[in-house]
Design a protein around this motif. Structure first.
Motif, short mmCIF file in Angstrom:
data_model
loop_
_atom_site.label_atom_id
_atom_site.label_comp_id
_atom_site.label_asym_id
_atom_site.label_seq_id
_atom_site.Cartn_x
_atom_site.Cartn_y
_atom_site.Cartn_z
N GLY A 1 0.86 -1.17 0.00
CA GLY A 1 0.00 0.00 0.00
C GLY A 1 0.90 1.22 0.00
O GLY A 1 1.51 1.54 1.01
N VAL A 2 1.04 1.86 -1.15
CA VAL A 2 2.00 2.97 -1.29
C VAL A 2 1.27 4.29 -1.02
O VAL A 2 0.29 4.61 -1.70
CB VAL A 2 2.65 2.97 -2.68
CG1 VAL A 2 3.69 4.07 -2.79
CG2 VAL A 2 3.28 1.62 -2.98
N TYR A 3 1.77 5.03 -0.06
CA TYR A 3 1.12 6.28 0.35
C TYR A 3 1.32 7.36 -0.70
O TYR A 3 2.43 7.53 -1.22
CB TYR A 3 1.73 6.73 1.68
CG TYR A 3 0.90 7.77 2.40
CD1 TYR A 3 -0.44 7.53 2.71
CD2 TYR A 3 1.45 8.99 2.78
CE1 TYR A 3 -1.20 8.47 3.38
CE2 TYR A 3 0.70 9.94 3.46
CZ TYR A 3 -0.63 9.67 3.75
OH TYR A 3 -1.39 10.60 4.41
N ASN A 4 0.25 8.07 -1.01
CA ASN A 4 0.37 9.15 -2.00
C ASN A 4 0.09 10.52 -1.37
O ASN A 4 -0.25 11.47 -2.06
CB ASN A 4 -0.54 8.90 -3.20
CG ASN A 4 -2.01 9.05 -2.87
OD1 ASN A 4 -2.38 9.21 -1.72
ND2 ASN A 4 -2.85 8.99 -3.88
N GLY A 5 0.22 10.57 -0.05
CA GLY A 5 -0.05 11.81 0.66
C GLY A 5 -1.47 11.91 1.14
O GLY A 5 -1.83 12.82 1.89
N HIS A 6 -2.28 10.95 0.70
CA HIS A 6 -3.70 11.00 1.02
C HIS A 6 -4.20 9.63 1.45
O HIS A 6 -4.87 9.48 2.46
CB HIS A 6 -4.44 11.50 -0.22
CG HIS A 6 -5.92 11.57 -0.08
ND1 HIS A 6 -6.52 12.25 0.95
CD2 HIS A 6 -6.93 11.05 -0.83
CE1 HIS A 6 -7.84 12.14 0.81
NE2 HIS A 6 -8.09 11.41 -0.25
N LYS A 7 -3.84 8.63 0.66
CA LYS A 7 -4.26 7.27 0.99
C LYS A 7 -3.23 6.27 0.48
O LYS A 7 -2.31 6.64 -0.27
CB LYS A 7 -5.63 6.98 0.39
CG LYS A 7 -5.78 7.33 -1.07
CD LYS A 7 -7.24 7.38 -1.46
CE LYS A 7 -7.40 7.95 -2.85
NZ LYS A 7 -8.78 8.16 -3.21
N PHE A 8 -3.40 5.02 0.89
CA PHE A 8 -2.48 3.97 0.48
C PHE A 8 -3.05 3.24 -0.73
O PHE A 8 -4.05 2.54 -0.60
CB PHE A 8 -2.25 2.98 1.63
CG PHE A 8 -1.57 3.59 2.81
CD1 PHE A 8 -0.19 3.59 2.91
CD2 PHE A 8 -2.31 4.17 3.83
CE1 PHE A 8 0.44 4.16 4.01
CE2 PHE A 8 -1.69 4.73 4.93
CZ PHE A 8 -0.30 4.73 5.02
N LEU A 9 -2.41 3.40 -1.87
CA LEU A 9 -2.91 2.74 -3.08
C LEU A 9 -2.28 1.35 -3.20
O LEU A 9 -1.06 1.22 -3.12
CB LEU A 9 -2.56 3.56 -4.32
CG LEU A 9 -3.24 4.92 -4.44
CD1 LEU A 9 -2.81 5.60 -5.74
CD2 LEU A 9 -4.74 4.80 -4.41
#
Lengths: 213, 92
Positions: free
Chosen positions: B50-58
């Motif tokens: 789950g890679v964080y994009n500053g908002h959520k973990f995609l």
């Protein structure tokens, strides 16, 4: 029947069909003086706007045959049968182009149209409801389904794999989800390895653990 | 020899440990990471991060094609809502 009545009946849009429809694009503006239009295409290949047969407008009353002439920035330039001059083309500005869902060819094995997945009910393998599929994304690392949960603001993002979504029943309108660990937040009772730190505590928490990020 | 060759790929140390622990446990999980700068290594293939994009973990399901890229490449930070139309999703 008087002429006025006849005219009103001819202009009344036909009742939209009950079968679901898919929006393929929208006419954005007239192009040139000979009745051509620019279409912003929503399809995977921009030229596929004309690939599924005649399209209808939003009300479903007007059927149009689209012929693609050229590709343009973000869409296509097309000619619509029966539209001969710029005035007629300008009148179509903003018209959305629909085809019935049944016009799309069958997807391949283990492939699903986004429009079929969106709106499906998500149920947990162990029983219980999770939410509703609201979007399908692909950022280059496989398809991801976004599920909204009732009463929760943050949606759940799940990889669209056999392990996580073992059953998809588009006709019945539901999918089964085997929720992997680490997907839900700490407040949802999920046993994550890394607790979500409060704002401003991220660096401190990582330094304490000897991690760099 | 080029600098990038002798230095080798960069990856945050804790990420390797997490990947090893996840593989050893054998359970289905999404490994939450903040390290967008880390390189995707061959030992990550098959795992889901789950890679964080500053908002959520995609969720990022690592495949062989992704080796050598950075995790951040698969988790965009800008919102883009496309249209579905005739787009298809394939179940991996």
């Amino acid at each position: 029947m008087g002429n006025a009545m006849m005219a009103r009946k001819a202009n009344t849009p036909a009742k939209p069909s009950a079968s679901p429809r898919v929006c393929l694009g929208v006419i954005t503006k007239a192009h040139g003086t000979r009745g051509e239009v620019r279409i912003r295409s929503y399809t995977e290949d921009a030229r596929a706007v004309a690939a599924y047969g005649p399209v209808t407008d939003e009300a479903g009353g007007r059927s149009m045959t689209v012929k693609i002439l050229d590709a343009s920035n973000g869409g296509v330039i097309a000619r619509i049968e029966g539209v001969e001059d710029r005035t007629q083309a300008t009148a179509l500005k903003g018209t959305k182009l629909y085809v019935p869902r049944s016009a799309l060819p069958d997807p391949g094995d283990d492939e699903f149209y986004h429009c079929d997945l969106i709106g499906l009910r998500a149920e947990l393998v162990g029983g219980g409801a999770l939410g509703t599929v609201i979007a399908v994304h692909n950022y280059g690392a496989g398809d991801v389904i976004e599920i909204t949960r009732p009463g929760r603001k943050a949606p759940v993002l799940l990889p669209f794999t056999h392990a996580v979504v073992p059953v998809v029943d588009t006709e019945a309108g539901w999918i089964k989800v085997d929720l992997p660990q680490g997907v839900l937040g700490a407040r949802d009772g999920d046993d994550m390895d890394v607790p979500v730190p409060a704002s401003g505590e991220i660096k401190t928490a990582r330094r304490a653990k000897g991690e760099r990020n | 020899m080029a600098r990038s060759v002798w230095k080798g790929p960069f990856v945050d140390g804790y990420l390797l440990k997490k990947a090893e622990a996840s593989r050893a446990s054998g359970r289905s999980e999404v490994i939450k990471i903040w390290s967008r700068r880390s390189t995707v290594l061959p030992q990550f293939v098959g795992l889901t991060f789950g890679v964080y994009n500053g908002h959520k973990f995609l969720p990022v399901l690592v495949t062989e094609d992704m080796i050598g890229h950075k995790f951040g490449e698969f988790s965009p930070t800008r919102t883009f809502h496309g249209h579905s139309a005739d787009k298809r999703a394939k179940r991996a």
